[in-house]
Enzyme design. Structure first.
Site, mmCIF file in Angstrom:
data_model
loop_
_atom_site.group_PDB
_atom_site.id
_atom_site.type_symbol
_atom_site.label_atom_id
_atom_site.label_comp_id
_atom_site.label_asym_id
_atom_site.label_seq_id
_atom_site.Cartn_x
_atom_site.Cartn_y
_atom_site.Cartn_z
ATOM 1 N N GLU A 15 -4.312 -14.435 22.814
ATOM 2 C CA GLU A 15 -5.486 -13.735 22.752
ATOM 3 C C GLU A 15 -5.853 -12.494 21.731
ATOM 4 O O GLU A 15 -6.839 -12.201 21.322
ATOM 5 C CB GLU A 15 -5.983 -13.120 24.202
ATOM 6 N N HIS A 17 1.072 -14.053 23.483
ATOM 7 C CA HIS A 17 -0.419 -13.603 23.647
ATOM 8 C C HIS A 17 -1.256 -14.220 22.810
ATOM 9 O O HIS A 17 -1.602 -13.557 21.747
ATOM 10 C CB HIS A 17 -0.504 -12.281 23.952
ATOM 11 N N CYS A 47 1.876 -15.788 28.871
ATOM 12 C CA CYS A 47 3.168 -15.005 29.264
ATOM 13 C C CYS A 47 3.212 -15.188 30.646
ATOM 14 O O CYS A 47 3.821 -16.173 30.933
ATOM 15 C CB CYS A 47 2.814 -13.490 28.662
HETATM 16 N N1 GLN Z 1 6.723 -9.540 32.999
HETATM 17 C C1 GLN Z 1 6.824 -10.851 31.999
HETATM 18 C C2 GLN Z 1 8.090 -10.449 31.038
HETATM 19 O O1 GLN Z 1 8.386 -9.535 30.944
HETATM 20 C C3 GLN Z 1 5.590 -11.133 31.540
HETATM 21 C C4 GLN Z 1 5.131 -10.300 30.426
HETATM 22 C C5 GLN Z 1 3.775 -10.339 29.888
HETATM 23 O O2 GLN Z 1 3.023 -11.206 30.687
HETATM 24 N N2 GLN Z 1 3.460 -9.610 29.088
HETATM 25 O O3 GLN Z 1 8.512 -11.417 30.465
#
Ligand code: GLN
Length: 540
Positions: free
Chosen positions: A511, A509, A383
């Protein structure tokens, strides 16, 4: 079969592994052929943990349907190997929001709205909803916090009433307590357990089973004492010693006879014989001597390891599966900016930059990505870690010095990461990100596709910003490969570098979907690449 409910309460202190206990017992029941769901009741007033700092609450665990939930739901999914839904995490905030909305709508016809019965009824409605929503036969319900907490009282009252509503034969109460060890006399103490059971009884709940957590072996005379003073059968006092291998807990519970005890209490017979072969092999692999691979986790909440719980577990799963020991180094990204922590980073065979929000430590993460790219060290970005990999590449390979994400620099002349279109009009913070499962097509000839061995996957998301399509061509011409795209081709879900052994980032994500005996393919590929970099031969 009528749904069966097992309620878990905590005594003495929190953080003694109530979630892992519930998850492990869920696994025992699943192994016996029953369909299981687990629900967490959280007494805080936030509607969900999505708006809370990871320092306060640890990681936010995201489900398929986009619910932002407590990290215990991660334990449940990993231990039982199930996929849960938003009905599986209730908070006081949700309960009050619903009751107050109904009151404003006039649904209570002039009634005075009170904790009992209105709040407790709403809690009961949400608990009993799980069976219908998930089709589960066993619903394991964990009450957050410990007995005696003021904010937990309505939940305890609701689960007390549920014994009457649902029938004694369909409900069971398990109290998880802690036995402190007194160094001076070298003995374990049961008094705090006795007190917490007394407290529980004073609100009308008599535990059927007591799980006695301890850092030291609990002998049978101690179990007898707990049984006598807490008025439970001796067999129903289950000692549970702290184990360095978390995934061993279901096996320990199985050999303590808990699975059979649960079915006996519900007068049920098992539908199938538990088959622990794979799980035992996995635990045996954790324990065997093996070469270690050093991975740096570069984050901003590194002091609190719970903030990256699923990432750590996913790395562990992949390492177990590759037959290597995970040696995890927690590197603070803000320290890197000050020139500290580089010695540690330089010793690592792989660098992982996890998700995150806000500008602190961002430049440190970008520096770590530059280091990984230039030195051909395997890099895995999740992300935010993917977004910063793109920023780094734009700045230093495509040579647009001020490239950035508009999350950190609104005025950047090269917004390679930008707010998603549908996010631009959103002002509320809670539950408004792009959340949950979305499909992704993997492009032929890419590392991502090779790792998955598939051309279509669905992964869990939690973000507001995305790869800016205006820069696709430029970055591709400089050697960035967009290896995963949304079905309409509009959203970049995975990016990787052509000229690097493994530099890959996912907008989602991965994970959250890794399992101890079924690691996530991208984590496996990352660990494999790290082994290669370290000159270690994996032994899958
Ligand atoms: N802050 C970033 C976004 O909002 C990444 C979010 C995250 O890593 N879950 O896109």
């Amino acid at each position: 079969m009528e749904p069966k409910y097992i309620f878990f309460t905590g005594g003495v202190v929190s953080s003694v592994g109530k979630g892992v206990t519930a998850a492990s017992l869920g696994r025992l029941l699943k192994e016996r052929g029953f369909k299981v769901a687990v629900q967490k009741l959280d007494p805080y007033i936030n509607v969900d943990p999505g708006t809370m700092s990871p320092y306060q609450h640890g990681e936010v665990f995201v489900l398929d349907d986009g619910a932002e939930t407590d990290l215990d739901l991660g334990h449940y999914e990993r231990f039982i190997d199930i996929r849960l839904s938003k009905v599986c995490n209730i908070t006081t905030g949700q309960v009050y929001a619903e009751v107050i909305a109904k009151e404003r709508h006039g649904d209570y016809l002039g009634g005075t709205i009170q904790v009992i019965p209105h709040i407790t009824n709403e809690i009961k409605r949400r608990v009993t909803m799980v069976a219908k929503a998930t089709g589960a036969e066993f619903i394991l319900v964990e009450v957050g916090g410990t007995v005696g907490d003021i904010e937990g009282l309505p939940f305890l009252e609701a689960i007390r009433q549920l014994r009457t509503d649902l029938g004694r034969e369909n409900t069971l109460y398990i109290h998880v307590t802690w036995l402190p060890f007194i160094g001076a006399t070298e003995e374990l103490k049961t008094k705090p357990t006795q007190h917490s059971v007394r407290e529980l009884r004073s609100i009308g709940i008599a535990p059927d089973i007591i799980v006695a957590r301890s850092d030291h072996p609990v002998d049978s005379s101690l179990c007898e004492k707990i049984a006598l003073f807490c008025d439970v059968d001796k067999r129903a006092v289950i000692p549970m010693i702290t184990t360095p291998v978390l995934y061993e807990v279901p096996l320990l519970m199985e050999s303590a006879g808990v699975g059979d005890l649960l079915l006996e209490r519900f007068k049920l017979t098992q539908r199938q014989k538990p088959d622990w072969n794979d799980w035992k092999k996995m635990v045996a692999r954790v324990k065997e001597e093996k070469p270690s691979v050093k991975i740096a986790l570069v984050g901003k909440y590194v002091e609190l390891h719970d903030a990256y719980l699923s990432v750590r577990e996913a790395l562990r799963h992949a390492a177990i599966n590759q037959g290597v020991e995970l040696d995890l180094e927690w590197v603070h990204s803000a320290e890197l900016e000050k020139g500290r922590g580089w010695d540690t980073l330089k010793q690592c065979h792989g660098i992982l930059v996890p998700g995150g929000f806000g500008s602190r430590g961002i430049e440190g993460k970008i520096q770590a990505a530059t280091f990984a790219r230039e030195n051909k060290i395997p890099y895995f970005g999740l992300c935010l870690g993917m977004q910063l990999m793109v920023v780094e590449f734009a700045r230093h390979v495509f040579k647009t010095e001020n490239a950035n994400s508009t999350e950190f620099d609104r005025a950047t002349p090269f917004p390679v990461i930008d707010l998603m279109l549908e996010q631009q009009s959103i002002t509320d913070m809670g539950g408004t990100m792009r959340l949950g499962l979305y499909p992704c097509h993997l492009q032929p000839g890419t590392k991502a596709r090779a790792a998955y061995g598939l051309d279509y996957v669905e992964e869990r998301h939690r973000h507001r910003f995305e790869f800016n399509n205006a820069y696709r061509k430029d970055l591709q011409s400089a050697g960035m490969v967009l290896s995963g795209l949304s079905p309409d081709g509009k959203l970049v879900e995975i990016a990787e570098l052509a000229d690097h052994p493994f530099m890959l980032g996912t907008q989602f994500h991965p994970e959250f979907l890794s399992r101890p005996n079924r690691p996530h393919p991208l984590f496996s590929a990352f660990i494999q690449a790290a082994c290669e970099h370290a000159g270690i031969k994996p032994n899958p």
